[in-house]
Design a protein around this motif. Structure first.
Motif, PDB file in Angstrom:
ATOM      1  N   GLU A  47      -4.914   7.283   0.926  1.00  0.00           N
ATOM      2  CA  GLU A  47      -6.275   6.895   1.203  1.00  0.00           C
ATOM      3  C   GLU A  47      -7.094   5.944   0.135  1.00  0.00           C
ATOM      4  OE1 GLU A  47      -9.042  11.182   2.709  1.00  0.00           O
ATOM      5  OE2 GLU A  47      -9.987   9.633   1.446  1.00  0.00           O
ATOM      6  N   LEU A  48      -7.470   5.423  -0.047  1.00  0.00           N
ATOM      7  CA  LEU A  48      -8.444   4.827  -0.923  1.00  0.00           C
ATOM      8  C   LEU A  48      -9.896   4.174  -0.789  1.00  0.00           C
ATOM      9  CD1 LEU A  48      -6.955   2.590  -3.654  1.00  0.00           C
ATOM     10  CD2 LEU A  48      -6.683   0.958  -1.427  1.00  0.00           C
ATOM     11  N   ASN A  49     -10.443   4.390  -1.729  1.00  0.00           N
ATOM     12  CA  ASN A  49     -11.475   4.086  -2.183  1.00  0.00           C
ATOM     13  C   ASN A  49     -12.068   3.097  -3.497  1.00  0.00           C
ATOM     14  OD1 ASN A  49     -12.254   6.784  -0.332  1.00  0.00           O
ATOM     15  ND2 ASN A  49     -11.739   7.745  -1.891  1.00  0.00           N
ATOM     16  N   THR A  89      -2.972   3.342   5.609  1.00  0.00           N
ATOM     17  CA  THR A  89      -3.990   3.312   3.984  1.00  0.00           C
ATOM     18  C   THR A  89      -5.102   4.101   4.966  1.00  0.00           C
ATOM     19  OG1 THR A  89      -2.447   2.938   2.841  1.00  0.00           O
ATOM     20  CG2 THR A  89      -5.238   2.713   1.764  1.00  0.00           C
ATOM     21  N   LEU A 131      -9.171   3.065   4.187  1.00  0.00           N
ATOM     22  CA  LEU A 131      -9.680   2.436   3.025  1.00  0.00           C
ATOM     23  C   LEU A 131     -10.786   2.212   3.514  1.00  0.00           C
ATOM     24  CD1 LEU A 131      -8.502  -0.870   1.440  1.00  0.00           C
ATOM     25  CD2 LEU A 131     -10.680  -0.603   2.431  1.00  0.00           C
ATOM     26  N   ALA A 177      -0.619   4.528  -1.179  1.00  0.00           N
ATOM     27  CA  ALA A 177      -1.642   5.959  -1.229  1.00  0.00           C
ATOM     28  C   ALA A 177      -2.139   5.740   0.435  1.00  0.00           C
ATOM     29  CB  ALA A 177      -3.120   5.174  -2.002  1.00  0.00           C
ATOM     30  N   MET A 185       0.840  -1.333  -0.303  1.00  0.00           N
ATOM     31  CA  MET A 185       0.257  -0.113  -0.071  1.00  0.00           C
ATOM     32  C   MET A 185       0.975   1.369  -0.413  1.00  0.00           C
ATOM     33  SD  MET A 185      -3.251  -2.109   0.223  1.00  0.00           S
ATOM     34  CE  MET A 185      -3.962  -0.369   0.064  1.00  0.00           C
TER      35      MET A 185
END
Length: 515
Positions: free
Chosen positions: A20-22, A248, A250, A18, A16
């Motif tokens: 932030e992860l959507n 992150t 998520l 990022a 990981m």
């Protein structure tokens, strides 16, 4: 046998970058053990995009150390130290990709008809009849290679105990396990390095990944979201296991949420999310099958640390009406042996461990009442549970029979698993020593591998959390698929019950959400 040639599609914190992860998906599954793994495969196979979030690490089987202490620190909840608030019952659960299926003994029993009928009568689960559940048991048994132990898949301790059973004219129960061609290393609890144990990590999870499922390890769900009484997804954090730092944040937006975090994890997530608890029953009705191991010392060396972890049992008294206990043999590694008895300190302890090759153990496991509760207090999980007085009397009856079997098999003397030295030197001492035991907290060395019952299933919305099809009463499309579903203790290893129920509930989800 289905193909598992593809690798697991796992992302860990190391992957990981990022902050932030959507993600959007059809289904998000919390937990990758028995319930999560089977749900992932059945839902992905039906064409759904499935995301699996696992709080524990991904430990490839080639990295299993076959050292119990190391495995507990890396692959068990609470580093193997999870216990009740009194600290006298160790509650062991897996916390890794594959969950408890990676570190359990692979012992499997179908749910006895007795309980399916009882749940129908007392909890309205008339949909879970023996006839309805039979094809689900057969399906998971075929997929996981669940078969009776072969004559060569035994251990020297089991062969010795078998003599005691025969001498007392006790029928021999042969264990059934989800293992193909057992290597008989005796390291089931530390993870099967050879992948012969058919855990989720080598079966249903890779099969799910073959259908596009993705797994995020090191990922702790913090909240389940819902709007207007319908599940919407989850928020989670990807944690670097080396530093404890969140790498992150998520979020997974999904119209179906499947909760499979286990009987100590699932209720906490519902409590933290403020969901599905109009009954006030979330976290209540905890049971765990407390067990005590009696250690027997023999004149000759047994070297009882190779072979099937469990290969025989005596279940004549398992149902509550028949006493409410079961006897199981189990191989014992040195770490377990070192704390299963209280032989004293210094020279007495050294003598005890020097006799380790001459020892074996027989476990007494009880069908307990659902009297416990799991909550979060000041940021820490609490399992408030004590063995019920009536259940303790059942344990004493089981321990007496346990002791008689061991002496009949040739044992010189026995250690009871207490924190004060309790030795039984002959058959004549069994009744007097065990009758003197009282139900005290922090005196006995209980072990539990079978937490259950904290989000129980039933038709009455005021007394249960989940409906007969696995969906929470309060939140549409929020399902529970782990052992927290069980309305009552079942007195046997519950893994096959969870396998079958998860398979059944996946069918209900697919039927309610086609396409």
């Amino acid at each position: 046998m289905m193909s598992n040639k593809n690798q697991l599609n796992v992302k860990t914190s190391e992957d990981m970058t990022a902050t932030e992860l959507n993600i959007e998906a059809d289904v998000v599954i919390i937990g990758s053990g028995a319930g999560g793994g089977i749900s992932a495969y059945e839902l992905a196979k039906a064409g759904k995009k499935v995301i699996i979030l696992e709080a524990g690490p991904y430990v490839p089987s080639e990295k299993f150390t076959e050292m119990m202490a190391v495995s507990m620190a890396t692959m068990y909840e609470g580093e193997g130290a999870q216990s009740n608030t009194d600290g006298d019952i160790t509650v062991l659960q897996g916390r890794c990709v594959g969950g408890s299926t990676v570190v359990n003994a692979a012992l499997c029993f179908r749910t006895p008809d007795y309980y399916l009928k009882k749940w129908g009568k007392e909890f309205g689960l008339t949909n879970l009849t023996p006839e309805v559940m039979l094809p689900y048991f057969e399906k998971v048994e075929k997929n996981l290679g669940i078969t009776e132990v072969k004559p060569h898949e035994t251990s020297s301790g089991a062969e010795t105990i078998k003599k005691g059973l025969k001498a007392l004219d006790i029928p021999l129960g042969l264990a059934r396990r989800n293992i193909r061609d057992c290597a008989m290393t005796g390291f089931c609890f530390a993870g099967c390095k050879t992948d012969r144990k058919q855990s989720m990590m080598v079966t249903y999870l890779p099969w799910a990944c073959n259908h596009g499922a993705e797994i995020y390890a090191d990922t702790r769900v913090t909240k389940i979201s819902a709007e207007n009484g319908t599940a919407k997804g989850v928020n989670a954090e990807v944690i670097d296991p080396k530093t404890g730092v969140t790498k992150t944040r998520l979020s997974v937006k999904a119209p179906i949420v499947v909760l499979a975090a286990g009987p100590t994890g699932s209720p906490l997530l519902l409590q933290q999310s403020g969901l599905a608890n109009s009954s006030g029953q979330v976290g209540k009705n905890f049971a765990c099958h407390p067990s005590l191991s009696v250690t027997a010392i023999y004149e000759k060396k047994l070297n009882d640390f190779h072979g099937a972890t469990h290969s025989l049992f005596d279940d004549r008294h398992t149902l509550p009406e028949n006493g409410g206990w079961i006897q199981l043999n189990a191989v014992q590694d040195p770490v377990e042996a070192s704390f299963m008895a209280e032989p004293g300190t210094g020279k007495p302890y050294v003598r005890y461990m020097q006799n380790y090759p001459n020892s074996t153990r027989l476990i007494t496991l009880i069908h307990d009442k659902n009297v416990g509760e799991v909550t979060m207090e000041n940021g820490y999980k609490e399992i408030r549970y004590q063995v019920d007085d009536e259940d303790f009397e059942a344990m004493k009856k089981g321990l007496k029979e346990n002791a008689r079997i061991l002496f009949a098999s040739g044992a010189k003397y026995l250690y009871l698993p207490t924190y004060d030295t309790q030795r039984i030197n002959s058959v004549d001492e069994i009744d007097s020593v065990i009758d003197a035991l009282e139900n005290e907290s922090a005196r006995y060395r209980y072990t539990s591998f079978h937490p259950q019952g904290t989000c129980r299933m039933g038709t009455d919305k005021s007394k249960t959390v989940v409906n007969p099809y696995g969906e929470t009463h309060d939140i549409k499309n929020l399902y529970v698929v782990d052992a927290s579903l069980l309305p009552t203790s079942i007195g046997y290893n519950p893994s096959e019950t969870v396998y079958a129920l998860a398979s059944y509930i996946a069918d209900q989800i697919n039927e309610a959400n086609p396409g």
